[in-house]
Design an enzyme around this catalytic site. Sequence first.
Site, PDB file in Angstrom:
ATOM      1  CB  ALA A 149      24.430  49.507  67.727  1.00 27.91           C
ATOM      2  N   GLY A 204      24.114  54.782  68.596  1.00 31.69           N
ATOM      3  CA  GLY A 204      25.424  54.768  67.952  1.00 31.69           C
ATOM      4  C   GLY A 204      25.542  55.782  66.817  1.00 31.69           C
ATOM      5  CD  GLU A 234      22.383  54.172  73.064  1.00 28.62           C
ATOM      6  OE1 GLU A 234      21.813  55.170  73.555  1.00 28.62           O
ATOM      7  OE2 GLU A 234      23.248  54.247  72.181  1.00 28.62           O
TER       8      GLU A 234
HETATM    9  N1  CAA Z   1      18.732  48.549  64.446  1.00 32.24           N
HETATM   10  C1  CAA Z   1      18.157  47.743  63.564  1.00 32.24           C
HETATM   11  N2  CAA Z   1      17.116  48.106  62.781  1.00 32.24           N
HETATM   12  C2  CAA Z   1      16.671  49.365  62.912  1.00 32.24           C
HETATM   13  C3  CAA Z   1      17.225  50.268  63.830  1.00 32.24           C
HETATM   14  C4  CAA Z   1      18.327  49.818  64.621  1.00 32.24           C
HETATM   15  N3  CAA Z   1      18.952  50.610  65.478  1.00 32.24           N
HETATM   16  N4  CAA Z   1      16.563  51.451  63.744  1.00 32.24           N
HETATM   17  C5  CAA Z   1      15.631  51.276  62.787  1.00 32.24           C
HETATM   18  N5  CAA Z   1      15.685  50.015  62.287  1.00 32.24           N
HETATM   19  C6  CAA Z   1      14.829  49.421  61.262  1.00 32.24           C
HETATM   20  C7  CAA Z   1      13.458  49.104  61.815  1.00 32.24           C
HETATM   21  O1  CAA Z   1      13.458  47.875  62.490  1.00 32.24           O
HETATM   22  C8  CAA Z   1      12.644  49.099  60.554  1.00 32.24           C
HETATM   23  O2  CAA Z   1      12.850  47.863  59.904  1.00 32.24           O
HETATM   24  P1  CAA Z   1      11.589  47.113  59.171  1.00 32.24           P
HETATM   25  O3  CAA Z   1      11.171  48.062  58.072  1.00 32.24           O
HETATM   26  O4  CAA Z   1      12.193  45.847  58.659  1.00 32.24           O
HETATM   27  O5  CAA Z   1      10.528  46.953  60.210  1.00 32.24           O
HETATM   28  C9  CAA Z   1      13.298  50.171  59.690  1.00 32.24           C
HETATM   29  O6  CAA Z   1      14.600  50.360  60.222  1.00 32.24           O
HETATM   30  C10 CAA Z   1      12.568  51.504  59.749  1.00 32.24           C
HETATM   31  O7  CAA Z   1      12.432  51.861  61.133  1.00 32.24           O
HETATM   32  P2  CAA Z   1      11.024  52.269  61.810  1.00 32.24           P
HETATM   33  O8  CAA Z   1       9.894  51.575  61.106  1.00 32.24           O
HETATM   34  O9  CAA Z   1      11.164  52.052  63.274  1.00 32.24           O
HETATM   35  O10 CAA Z   1      11.003  53.820  61.416  1.00 32.24           O
HETATM   36  P3  CAA Z   1      10.241  54.974  62.228  1.00 32.24           P
HETATM   37  O11 CAA Z   1      10.324  56.180  61.347  1.00 32.24           O
HETATM   38  O12 CAA Z   1       8.907  54.542  62.694  1.00 32.24           O
HETATM   39  O13 CAA Z   1      11.129  55.228  63.546  1.00 32.24           O
HETATM   40  C11 CAA Z   1      13.200  55.530  64.768  1.00 32.24           C
HETATM   41  C12 CAA Z   1      12.452  55.721  63.434  1.00 32.24           C
HETATM   42  C13 CAA Z   1      12.566  56.438  65.834  1.00 32.24           C
HETATM   43  C14 CAA Z   1      14.674  55.928  64.522  1.00 32.24           C
HETATM   44  C15 CAA Z   1      13.097  54.058  65.210  1.00 32.24           C
HETATM   45  O14 CAA Z   1      13.483  53.217  64.094  1.00 32.24           O
HETATM   46  C16 CAA Z   1      13.972  53.689  66.357  1.00 32.24           C
HETATM   47  O15 CAA Z   1      13.648  54.001  67.493  1.00 32.24           O
HETATM   48  N6  CAA Z   1      15.121  52.984  66.119  1.00 32.24           N
HETATM   49  C17 CAA Z   1      15.970  52.466  67.147  1.00 32.24           C
HETATM   50  C18 CAA Z   1      16.811  53.567  67.758  1.00 32.24           C
HETATM   51  C19 CAA Z   1      17.684  53.003  68.865  1.00 32.24           C
HETATM   52  O16 CAA Z   1      17.212  52.452  69.843  1.00 32.24           O
HETATM   53  N7  CAA Z   1      19.038  53.175  68.720  1.00 32.24           N
HETATM   54  C20 CAA Z   1      19.981  52.703  69.702  1.00 32.24           C
HETATM   55  C21 CAA Z   1      20.492  51.343  69.306  1.00 32.24           C
HETATM   56  S1  CAA Z   1      21.544  50.623  70.551  1.00 32.24           S
HETATM   57  C22 CAA Z   1      23.063  51.375  70.331  1.00 32.24           C
HETATM   58  O17 CAA Z   1      23.242  52.223  69.478  1.00 32.24           O
HETATM   59  C23 CAA Z   1      24.132  50.925  71.286  1.00 32.24           C
HETATM   60  C24 CAA Z   1      25.394  51.714  71.224  1.00 32.24           C
HETATM   61  O18 CAA Z   1      25.584  52.672  71.919  1.00 32.24           O
HETATM   62  C25 CAA Z   1      26.492  51.336  70.336  1.00 32.24           C
END
Ligand code: CAA
Length: 258
Positions: free
Chosen positions: A65, A109, A132
């Site tokens: 998400a 998500g 999460e």
């Molecule tokens: N939401 C918004 N933006 C996100 C995102 C997310 N879930 N995941 C990645 N992005 C964005 C980053 O903020 C970044 O943006 P900028 O370039 O503007 O800084 C861009 O995508 C690239 O991401 P990273 O620089 O972090 O890329 P990475 O290769 O270093 O890492 C990753 C990749 C491990 C997937 C890391 O991006 C990450 O941990 N993302 C979040 C994962 C997460 O926590 N997901 C759960 C969300 S909550 C949810 O899903 C609730 C539910 O059950 C419905």
Amino acid sequence: MTEPLVQVDRHGRVGMITLNRPKQLNALNDALMDQLGAALLALDGDPEVGAIVITGSTKAFAAGADIDAMVDWSYMDVYQGGFITRNWETIRQVRKPVLAAVAGYAMGGGCELALACDIIVAAESAKFALPEIKLAMLPGAGGTQRLPRAIGKAKAMDMCLSARMLDASEADRYGLVSRVVPDAELLACTLALATQIASYSQPALAAIKESVNRAWESSLSEGILFERRELHARFASEDAHEGMKSFLAKRAPVFKHR
Ligand code: CAA
């Protein structure tokens, strides 16, 4: 003109939906989920489509998400807006087989979206996690329910409580995915599988999908009863008679999807 957040292509009887927010690793925001839901319903309603594939980019199926969108939401925002319920669960209405073709990150998500599909084909680069807990949140799009049903409580608890990430071979071993293929072959393999599935009789596919899903949602005896009714109903289908006749005549069946 803004780029669509999902791109829809047709390959014969297969509809392919590509999530298209590559810079945000396909983080799933409201607009994207609206477009995904609309694309799924349109393909489900199209008689020329027999199976649907959802895929992402080579780096991410979807990273979850959209945290940027959620950060300032209040309880009332999500409760009254029906967050998740409003547009993430459209996939549950789809009667045709839905395959996820996953390369790279399927997190939060994104992992839950893959879990809501009927078959997951994973590239060797695929990584699955429900992280999460790191945000002091919880998997809220079916993850705490579908993951234990898919891989059992022990592995699911580990993933949900520790944010453990599974690589493709672990995901295969634990039964989270159906098949693992080299990255370069992900789309071709998934498309070939979807094309094979789409060539079969549509009502029979729908009956199988409904019956297998019953195994998750009912007792064994209720599930067996449901399956038996679905089997009996096949005898009202033109395709089932055609399938059996064509076998006996040693020729290819011609299904009318009726
Ligand atoms: N939401 C918004 N933006 C996100 C995102 C997310 N879930 N995941 C990645 N992005 C964005 C980053 O903020 C970044 O943006 P900028 O370039 O503007 O800084 C861009 O995508 C690239 O991401 P990273 O620089 O972090 O890329 P990475 O290769 O270093 O890492 C990753 C990749 C491990 C997937 C890391 O991006 C990450 O941990 N993302 C979040 C994962 C997460 O926590 N997901 C759960 C969300 S909550 C949810 O899903 C609730 C539910 O059950 C419905």
